[in-house]
Design a protein around this motif. Structure first.
Motif, PDB file in Angstrom:
ATOM      1  N   ALA A   1       0.732  -1.254  -0.004  1.00 38.70           N
ATOM      2  CA  ALA A   1       0.120   0.038  -0.043  1.00 38.70           C
ATOM      3  C   ALA A   1       0.765   1.131  -0.023  1.00 38.70           C
ATOM      4  O   ALA A   1       0.650   2.197  -0.756  1.00 38.70           O
ATOM      5  N   GLY A   2       2.088   1.301   0.934  1.00 39.31           N
ATOM      6  CA  GLY A   2       2.871   2.583   0.734  1.00 39.31           C
ATOM      7  C   GLY A   2       3.550   2.771  -0.530  1.00 39.31           C
ATOM      8  O   GLY A   2       3.499   3.893  -0.966  1.00 39.31           O
TER       9      GLY A   2
ATOM     10  N   ILE B   1       2.878   6.083  -2.954  1.00 44.25           N
ATOM     11  CA  ILE B   1       3.985   6.811  -3.190  1.00 44.25           C
ATOM     12  C   ILE B   1       4.187   6.746  -4.581  1.00 44.25           C
ATOM     13  O   ILE B   1       4.603   7.726  -5.489  1.00 44.25           O
ATOM     14  N   THR B   2       4.496   5.586  -5.153  1.00 44.31           N
ATOM     15  CA  THR B   2       5.113   5.324  -6.517  1.00 44.31           C
ATOM     16  C   THR B   2       4.206   5.513  -7.740  1.00 44.31           C
ATOM     17  O   THR B   2       4.163   6.044  -8.430  1.00 44.31           O
TER      18      THR B   2
ATOM     19  N   ASP C   1       2.207  12.525   3.296  1.00 46.81           N
ATOM     20  CA  ASP C   1       0.896  12.426   2.875  1.00 46.81           C
ATOM     21  C   ASP C   1       0.691  10.917   2.767  1.00 46.81           C
ATOM     22  O   ASP C   1      -0.651  10.276   3.019  1.00 46.81           O
ATOM     23  N   ALA C   2       1.592  10.074   2.198  1.00 52.94           N
ATOM     24  CA  ALA C   2       1.243   8.490   2.138  1.00 52.94           C
ATOM     25  C   ALA C   2       1.234   8.020   3.384  1.00 52.94           C
ATOM     26  O   ALA C   2       0.392   7.127   3.848  1.00 52.94           O
ATOM     27  N   SER C   3       2.128   8.475   4.511  1.00 53.58           N
ATOM     28  CA  SER C   3       1.939   8.144   5.902  1.00 53.58           C
ATOM     29  C   SER C   3       0.482   8.276   6.429  1.00 53.58           C
ATOM     30  O   SER C   3      -0.063   7.151   7.011  1.00 53.58           O
ATOM     31  N   LEU C   4       0.184   9.457   6.405  1.00 54.61           N
ATOM     32  CA  LEU C   4      -1.390   9.734   6.796  1.00 54.61           C
ATOM     33  C   LEU C   4      -2.506   8.641   6.046  1.00 54.61           C
ATOM     34  O   LEU C   4      -3.289   8.534   7.001  1.00 54.61           O
ATOM     35  N   ALA C   5      -2.291   8.492   4.789  1.00 58.02           N
ATOM     36  CA  ALA C   5      -3.023   7.782   4.212  1.00 58.02           C
ATOM     37  C   ALA C   5      -2.938   6.281   4.484  1.00 58.02           C
ATOM     38  O   ALA C   5      -4.291   5.697   4.519  1.00 58.02           O
TER      39      ALA C   5
ATOM     40  N   ALA D   1      -5.764  10.798  -9.153  1.00 58.91           N
ATOM     41  CA  ALA D   1      -5.314  10.403  -8.020  1.00 58.91           C
ATOM     42  C   ALA D   1      -6.201  10.097  -6.681  1.00 58.91           C
ATOM     43  O   ALA D   1      -6.145   9.130  -6.058  1.00 58.91           O
ATOM     44  N   TYR D   2      -7.347  10.773  -6.668  1.00 63.78           N
ATOM     45  CA  TYR D   2      -8.309  10.917  -5.731  1.00 63.78           C
ATOM     46  C   TYR D   2      -9.075   9.445  -5.961  1.00 63.78           C
ATOM     47  O   TYR D   2      -9.476   8.573  -5.121  1.00 63.78           O
TER      48      TYR D   2
END
Length: 408
Positions: free
Chosen positions: A187-188, A192-193, A201-205, A261-262
């Protein structure tokens, strides 16, 4: 001389400690993995055998809720289990000293009084009396066709061992074919990629994804699969999973546009929530419930072997697929989820709301009764099936006796 301390390599000044740590990890990870395999094979079977039909699915799912809680712990998700693992194991070992043996197993091996005592202690006298009759009938029916070894799980007999074992294998394969480990392990990487989020933002997601998955797991374990049924819950999950994968693929394919992206992030969230409330609980427990008592441990072990084999395969293939073909990598998972819907409807009977002996009745005389709803009654009781088989054996015996007299 300044020590060689590139950020991507360990500080070699502490090399002995580093290599000892790696060696300890390598030595200890294998028995831990082996123990997890035993846990996931035996726990669902044991809980199924001591639970009432009305709460069996919920109790079997508690293990998954606790696991999902650990997965949602973010950076602590791997540190906490490693740090407090020994304490939890000691607590578990101490608790097992007070855990009752499976009453169905006790009755099967001839320790009937002990089995009845445990049923009475867990569920009361009336339930124990009624269950004893059903359990004895189920055991008698299964012993009439039982053979030993793992080959027994594929025997074609009056309790449809082969069909039931194939259901157990299929549901474990389907669970991996949803693409869950592609989504959870990476998922990370996807955020990111593929979706091009900044690391913060990826950490929050990822944090939100863990919380959403836990919430979905609770809803599925405690509400959805008992009210809606196991099979219909998995069908719903497959539909939503397919939609989520389509959104993920479509969003990544057009990632240069901001709305894309959303859409991709929404697809990943939809997939995780959908899987957590449908396939996560139902995929683990259906195989343990549907397997025949005489081969339940073998069928559960085979199902878990399939589960971990395809888990490993998907985890190994995913990084290469994401890097090589990008958004197209998610399309096969969208197709596989959609393909599961008719397969589940055609081949998988609904078993929610039935005792384990009631589930046996769905496969009586080697024929499959395709129950569709958790509230649908079963057509034949085990007692009727047993009487029919005894009558058939008696008629077969009289036929041979008459044949012998005729030949004389």
């Amino acid at each position: 001389m300044r020590p060689f301390t590139e950020p991507w390599l360990p500080n070699l000044s502490g090399a002995p400690l580093f290599f000892v740590t790696i060696l300890a990890y390598k030595v200890l990870c294998y028995p831990c993995g082996y123990a997890v395999g035993i846990l996931t094979s035996i726990t669902p079977v044991y809980v199924a055998e001591i639970s009432k039909a009305s709460v069996r699915g919920m109790l079997m799912s508690l293990e998954l809720v606790f696991a999902a809680t650990g997965c949602g712990a973010l950076p602590l998700a791997w540190r906490m289990p490693l740090g407090i693992q020994v304490m939890l194991i000691l607590i578990t070992l101490a608790s097992l000293l007070f855990a009752p043996e499976s009453p169905r197993w006790l009755i099967e091996v001839g320790r009937v009084d002990e089995g009845v005592e445990i049923l009475e202690r867990l569920h009361g006298y009336e339930y124990a009396s009624a269950s004893l009759v059903e359990i004895k009938e189920a055991i008698a029916l299964e012993h009439a066709t039982a053979v030993k070894g793992y080959g027994a799980a594929f025997a074609k007999n009056s309790q449809a061992f082969r069909y039931r074992t194939m259901l157990s294998l299929a549901v474990n394969f389907f669970q991996q074919a949803t693409g869950v480990n592609m989504a959870t392990y990476y998922a990370g990487t996807i955020f990111i990629t593929a979706i091009k989020l900044a690391p913060h933002d990826a950490s929050l997601a990822l944090g939100g994804l863990g919380i959403a998955g836990l919430a979905g797991c609770v809803v599925g374990c405690f509400i959805l699969m008992e009210k809606f049924g196991r099979v219909r819950t998995m069908m719903l999950g497959s539909l939503l999973n397919s939609i989520g994968m389509c959104l993920l693929a479509g969003g990544i394919a057009n990632i240069d546009k901001k709305p894309a992206a959303y859409a991709a992030a929404t697809g990943l969230y939809l997939f995780i929530v959908s899987f957590s409330m449908t396939w996560l609980p139902c995929g683990w427990i259906y195989g343990a419930e549907v397997s025949a008592l005489a081969v339940r441990s073998q069928a559960a072990a085979l199902g878990n072997a399939v589960q971990y084999l395809f888990n490993f395969l998907i985890v190994e293939v995913t990084p290469v697929g994401i890097k090589s073909i990008g958004w197209k990598f998610y399309i096969p998972f969208a197709i596989s989820n959609a393909a599961m819907i008719p397969l589940l409807y055609i081949f998988f009977p609904e078993i929610a709301g039935l005792s384990l002996e009631g589930i046996d009745s769905l496969f009586a005389d080697g024929r499959v009764t395709m129950r569709r709803s958790p509230r649908a009654p079963i057509e034949h009781s085990l007692a009727e099936v047993t009487r029919n088989q005894e009558k058939a054996h008696a008629e077969k015996g009289s036929f041979f006796e008459n044949s012998e007299k005729t030949s004389v």
